[in-house]
Motif scaffolding. Structure first.
Motif, PDB file in Angstrom:
ATOM      1  N   SER A   1     -49.961 -14.739  81.052  1.00 38.69           N
ATOM      2  CA  SER A   1     -49.088 -14.864  79.885  1.00 38.69           C
ATOM      3  C   SER A   1     -47.742 -15.388  80.355  1.00 38.69           C
ATOM      4  N   ILE A   2     -46.962 -15.872  79.410  1.00 37.00           N
ATOM      5  CA  ILE A   2     -45.587 -16.274  79.693  1.00 37.00           C
ATOM      6  C   ILE A   2     -44.667 -15.330  78.938  1.00 37.00           C
ATOM      7  N   LEU A   3     -43.634 -14.845  79.619  1.00 37.28           N
ATOM      8  CA  LEU A   3     -42.614 -14.007  78.998  1.00 37.28           C
ATOM      9  C   LEU A   3     -41.273 -14.713  79.155  1.00 37.28           C
ATOM     10  N   THR A   4     -40.708 -15.124  78.029  1.00 40.68           N
ATOM     11  CA  THR A   4     -39.418 -15.818  78.035  1.00 40.68           C
ATOM     12  C   THR A   4     -38.354 -14.879  77.487  1.00 40.68           C
ATOM     13  N   TYR A   5     -37.321 -14.664  78.272  1.00 38.38           N
ATOM     14  CA  TYR A   5     -36.195 -13.829  77.858  1.00 38.38           C
ATOM     15  C   TYR A   5     -35.114 -14.731  77.287  1.00 38.38           C
ATOM     16  N   SER A   6     -34.594 -14.351  76.114  1.00 36.51           N
ATOM     17  CA  SER A   6     -33.536 -15.148  75.504  1.00 36.51           C
ATOM     18  C   SER A   6     -32.647 -14.271  74.642  1.00 36.51           C
ATOM     19  N   ASN A   7     -31.723 -14.926  73.968  1.00 35.43           N
ATOM     20  CA  ASN A   7     -30.752 -14.277  73.110  1.00 35.43           C
ATOM     21  C   ASN A   7     -30.350 -15.308  72.060  1.00 35.43           C
ATOM     22  N   ILE A   8     -30.028 -14.870  70.865  1.00 38.51           N
ATOM     23  CA  ILE A   8     -29.647 -15.791  69.792  1.00 38.51           C
ATOM     24  C   ILE A   8     -28.486 -16.691  70.219  1.00 38.51           C
ATOM     25  N   LYS A   9     -27.646 -16.212  71.135  1.00 41.86           N
ATOM     26  CA  LYS A   9     -26.526 -17.017  71.621  1.00 41.86           C
ATOM     27  C   LYS A   9     -27.000 -18.273  72.351  1.00 41.86           C
ATOM     28  N   HIS A  10     -28.265 -18.262  72.801  1.00 41.55           N
ATOM     29  CA  HIS A  10     -28.812 -19.400  73.536  1.00 41.55           C
ATOM     30  C   HIS A  10     -29.840 -20.178  72.710  1.00 41.55           C
ATOM     31  N   LEU A  28     -41.798 -14.105  73.456  1.00 40.91           N
ATOM     32  CA  LEU A  28     -40.366 -14.362  73.453  1.00 40.91           C
ATOM     33  C   LEU A  28     -39.659 -13.024  73.266  1.00 40.91           C
ATOM     34  N   LEU A  29     -38.951 -12.599  74.294  1.00 41.47           N
ATOM     35  CA  LEU A  29     -38.163 -11.377  74.245  1.00 41.47           C
ATOM     36  C   LEU A  29     -36.759 -11.761  73.803  1.00 41.47           C
ATOM     37  N   VAL A  30     -36.381 -11.320  72.607  1.00 41.08           N
ATOM     38  CA  VAL A  30     -35.161 -11.835  71.980  1.00 41.08           C
ATOM     39  C   VAL A  30     -34.533 -10.785  71.073  1.00 41.08           C
ATOM     40  N   ASP A  31     -33.226 -10.901  70.864  1.00 40.78           N
ATOM     41  CA  ASP A  31     -32.546  -9.951  69.992  1.00 40.78           C
ATOM     42  C   ASP A  31     -32.808 -10.252  68.518  1.00 40.78           C
ATOM     43  N   GLU A  47     -35.736 -19.830  63.049  1.00 40.18           N
ATOM     44  CA  GLU A  47     -37.191 -19.776  63.083  1.00 40.18           C
ATOM     45  C   GLU A  47     -37.828 -21.143  63.299  1.00 40.18           C
ATOM     46  N   SER A  48     -37.255 -22.180  62.718  1.00 39.51           N
ATOM     47  CA  SER A  48     -37.862 -23.513  62.799  1.00 39.51           C
ATOM     48  C   SER A  48     -37.780 -24.107  64.202  1.00 39.51           C
ATOM     49  N   ASP A  49     -36.925 -23.570  65.055  1.00 35.25           N
ATOM     50  CA  ASP A  49     -36.797 -24.089  66.416  1.00 35.25           C
ATOM     51  C   ASP A  49     -37.798 -23.452  67.378  1.00 35.25           C
ATOM     52  N   LEU A  50     -38.596 -22.520  66.887  1.00 33.31           N
ATOM     53  CA  LEU A  50     -39.554 -21.823  67.749  1.00 33.31           C
ATOM     54  C   LEU A  50     -40.981 -22.195  67.375  1.00 33.31           C
ATOM     55  N   ASN A  51     -41.848 -22.091  68.340  1.00 31.90           N
ATOM     56  CA  ASN A  51     -43.275 -22.289  68.107  1.00 31.90           C
ATOM     57  C   ASN A  51     -43.769 -21.091  67.310  1.00 31.90           C
ATOM     58  N   GLU A  52     -44.437 -21.344  66.200  1.00 34.98           N
ATOM     59  CA  GLU A  52     -44.886 -20.239  65.336  1.00 34.98           C
ATOM     60  C   GLU A  52     -45.909 -19.340  66.030  1.00 34.98           C
ATOM     61  N   ASN A  53     -46.558 -19.842  67.077  1.00 32.54           N
ATOM     62  CA  ASN A  53     -47.541 -19.036  67.799  1.00 32.54           C
ATOM     63  C   ASN A  53     -46.920 -18.110  68.833  1.00 32.54           C
ATOM     64  N   MET A  54     -45.623 -18.267  69.100  1.00 33.94           N
ATOM     65  CA  MET A  54     -44.973 -17.382  70.061  1.00 33.94           C
ATOM     66  C   MET A  54     -44.970 -15.968  69.502  1.00 33.94           C
ATOM     67  N   ILE A  55     -45.210 -15.010  70.386  1.00 37.20           N
ATOM     68  CA  ILE A  55     -45.199 -13.600  69.998  1.00 37.20           C
ATOM     69  C   ILE A  55     -43.781 -13.091  70.231  1.00 37.20           C
ATOM     70  N   ASP A  86     -44.973  -3.757  77.958  1.00 36.54           N
ATOM     71  CA  ASP A  86     -45.943  -2.826  77.370  1.00 36.54           C
ATOM     72  C   ASP A  86     -46.914  -3.533  76.424  1.00 36.54           C
ATOM     73  N   MET A  87     -46.517  -4.680  75.890  1.00 35.38           N
ATOM     74  CA  MET A  87     -47.366  -5.416  74.943  1.00 35.38           C
ATOM     75  C   MET A  87     -48.318  -6.393  75.641  1.00 35.38           C
ATOM     76  N   ILE A  88     -47.975  -6.797  76.832  1.00 37.99           N
ATOM     77  CA  ILE A  88     -48.728  -7.846  77.528  1.00 37.99           C
ATOM     78  C   ILE A  88     -49.936  -7.243  78.226  1.00 37.99           C
ATOM     79  N   GLU A  89     -51.098  -7.831  77.959  1.00 38.93           N
ATOM     80  CA  GLU A  89     -52.345  -7.291  78.502  1.00 38.93           C
ATOM     81  C   GLU A  89     -52.908  -8.092  79.666  1.00 38.93           C
ATOM     82  N   THR A  90     -52.314  -9.230  79.985  1.00 39.29           N
ATOM     83  CA  THR A  90     -52.839 -10.036  81.081  1.00 39.29           C
ATOM     84  C   THR A  90     -52.383  -9.479  82.425  1.00 39.29           C
TER      85      THR A  90
END
Length: 143
Positions: free
Chosen positions: A7-16, A39-42, A48-56, A76-80
């Motif tokens: 899996s891919i885990l991307t950390y971000s923040n609305i500021k970015h 996508l781990l985000v605040d 919403e339109s700037d993100l891939n709709e399939n991102m969790i 805790d959510m990632i099973e891979t």
């Protein structure tokens, strides 16, 4: 080629969020495997339109959670078995070498190492070679 247990885990923040559109576009175009992308985000409010709709989306509370608690909520959510940790400003410029990614997974399967750093940065000294183009960084290295 089989999709690895990854899996891919991307950390971000609305500021970015100004980087999200190019980041997700490049990931969609170049990442070679069909894997879950978290996508781990605040918040994503208004973006919403700037993100891939399939991102969790995994939301954190920047006011009440420490960074380690934020990561734990996503992990805790990632099973891979394997995770690529990413940031929104690590933009792919071309397709990654699938065989090299699979070699890294194979290395982890066959050794006692817990992770492979996919970029070489901030390293003062390489201790020893542990595989084909893989090097151990001494645990006392501050990076």
């Amino acid at each position: 080629m089989n999709t690895p247990d990854l899996s891919i885990l991307t950390y971000s923040n609305i500021k970015h969020s100004d980087a999200w559109k190019i980041y997700t576009g490049q990931m969609d175009e170049f990442f070679p495997f069909d894997v879950n992308h978290y996508l781990l985000v605040d918040t994503i409010e208004g973006m919403e339109s700037d993100l891939n709709e399939n991102m969790i989306k995994v939301y954190y509370d920047d006011e009440t959670q420490t960074v380690s608690e934020q990561y734990k909520s996503a992990l805790d959510m990632i099973e891979t078995k394997y995770i690529i940790h990413d940031m929104e400003d690590f933009v792919l410029l071309d397709k990654p070498q699938e065989d090299k990614l699979l070699d890294c997974i194979d290395f982890l399967e066959k050794t006692d190492y817990d992770f492979v750093r996919l970029i070489k940065c901030g390293v003062r000294e390489v201790s020893k070679s542990v595989g084909d183009n893989l090097y151990e960084i001494d645990s006392s290295d501050p990076y």
